[in-house]
Design an enzyme around this catalytic site. Structure first.
Site: not given
Ligand code: MG
Length: 450
Positions: A97, A235, A237, A239
């Site tokens: 992440s 960020d 990844d 999400d």
């Molecule tokens: Mg993330």
């Protein structure tokens, strides 16, 4: 054995803590947990260690008798989508992440595309310890490759009408996975997109991966220089999402959540928003305005999803810019958040700064105090006594409601410290509340320590 799972699955330094050997064991444990013949979607981010870990996870799943649908480089919301799209029994994303490039992580997803609940993670942990069950040669899993990005993009575009007003948007995906989807979706919805940090690069040279104001200075400057309507930052990844308005001001995760909620929930009957004890009152203001309600949970995405599964709801979110659109996904949807925010600007005819200014303004202060782990529960108990004349929420730490603000005193789940977080309508009052919190916290820690 050491606790493997943290708040975001298994995470650590790649090839040091999170080795290919551990990745293999985790995957074999998942295959054992699911049973032979099951199908698992597997994706990874673009870190330098991700392909190595992907190979190890693939081997572990096959060894345990599970078929693997390999997706290659995948943002987390796309992995969640792929689990359902390819009718898989589970999913694995390899990502750390927002952590620095030397880290990596493994996170498990269920067949509905939601992160594994704690009980399932504990079962995986104990299977890693015991060693998973290996299939015989006839029972080994099969490996196939698939593309989830294109169907994901098509699906999201089909869920959102083309924007009426053309926007100019700067998208900063930090050289990470969001760059595979967000710029294209916004372009197809009718935006003029300026991409920055858009080449996939596992050293992440453009900026740090966490979308917080101190990492978004270049994006803010670019938005102003390009005379863009807004800037979008994910960020690592994708999400989570933070937004920069047309003046180059960075909106906090709370505000992004609130503006997206206000737009997304228009016209719904008594919408229910699920959020955590750490989120701003601005969410309550939005819910009130829409004739809806807010339910608060402990901090963390699994808590928000768990509450939705138990009692239903329309939208979920956290103060860090992670928003859950339950109609489309049970994963924090940074990409959908970006789309909905842009749509709110386009359809309202208002500027991003005006949408923000239309919401009540709050001031927030954060501090922390050291506290040994073994004292945390006692300290919490003593604090609850001290504040017993106020309205208290004890779901996660202690949230104390005052007439003109609130205070959250919450032990960290990972570090030996307490966080002290205050919000009020007036800056001075917020500062007073955070100081009150710190004073009581320190005095209780002092007393308990003797
Ligand atoms: Mg993330």
């Amino acid at each position: 054995m050491a606790k493997l799972f943290g708040t975001f699955g298994v995470r650590g330094l790649a090839n040091v803590m999170l080795t290919p050997e551990l990745a293999f064991k985790l995957a074999l444990a998942l295959a054992t947990h699911l049973g032979e013949g099951k199908k698992v979607a597997l994706g990874h981010d673009n870190r330098t260690s991700s392909e190595m870990l992907d190979e190890a996870v693939t081997a572990g799943l096959v060894a345990g008798g599970c078929d693997v649908v390999r997706l290659g480089v995948t943002p987390t919301p796309v992995l969640s989508f792929a689990v359902r799209h390819f009718s898989c029994d589970a999913g694995i994303i390899i990502t750390a992440s927002h952590n620095p490039p030397e880290y990596n992580g493994v996170k498990f997803w269920d067949n509905e595309g939601a992160g594994f609940i704690r009980e399932r993670e504990l079962e995986i942990e104990s299977l890693v310890e015991k060693g998973g069950r290996r299939a015989d040669w006839k029972g080994l899993g099969k490996v196939s490759e698939a593309d989830a990005v294109a169907p994901y993009i098509r699906t999201r575009i089909s869920q959102v009408p083309r924007f009426k007003k053309r926007l100019k948007v700067v998208v900063d995906c930090a050289n990470a996975t969001g760059t595979l989807v967000t710029p294209q979706i916004l372009r197809e919805l009718g935006c003029e997109v300026v991409s920055m940090n858009a080449q996939l690069d596992g050293t992440f040279p453009g900026r740090k991966l966490e979308p917080v104001p101190e990492n978004l200075g270049e994006l803010a400057k670019t938005v102003v220089a390009c005379k863009a309507d807004l800037g979008i930052a994910h960020d690592g990844d994708a999400d989570r999402t933070l937004i920069v308005n047309e003046k180059g001001e960075i909106l906090s995760g709370d505000r992004v959540f609130a503006i997206a909620a206000n737009h997304y929930l228009q016209g719904r009957k008594s919408p229910k928003i699920i959020t955590t004890v750490a989120t701003s009152w601005v969410i309550d203001d939005i819910a009130r305005k829409l004739g809806g309600s807010v339910v608060r949970t402990k901090v963390g995405e699994p808590e928000v999803v768990g509450e939705y599964r138990r009692t239903g709801g329309d939208l979920g979110g956290e103060e860090n810019g992670g928003v859950l659109f339950f109609d489309v996904s049970l994963c924090r949807e940074g990409i959908m958040t970006a789309i909905k925010f842009a749509e709110a600007v386009s359809s309202s005819g208002m500027k991003a700064s005006e949408l923000d200014a239309a919401l009540p303004k709050y001031y927030q202060y954060k501090q922390r105090a050291e506290c040994p782990n073994e004292m945390k529960q006692k300290v919490l108990h003593a604090l609850a006594e001290k504040f017993s004349s106020y309205e208290l929420d004890r779901k996660d730490g202690l949230r104390i409601t005052f007439e003109d603000g609130w205070l959250l005193l919450r032990p960290s789940g990972t570090e030996p410290l307490f966080r002290c977080f205050a919000e009020a309508r007036d800056s001075k009052r917020a500062e007073e509340l955070v100081m009150l919190g710190m004073r009581e916290l320190k005095s209780v820690i002092e007393t308990q320590g003797h």
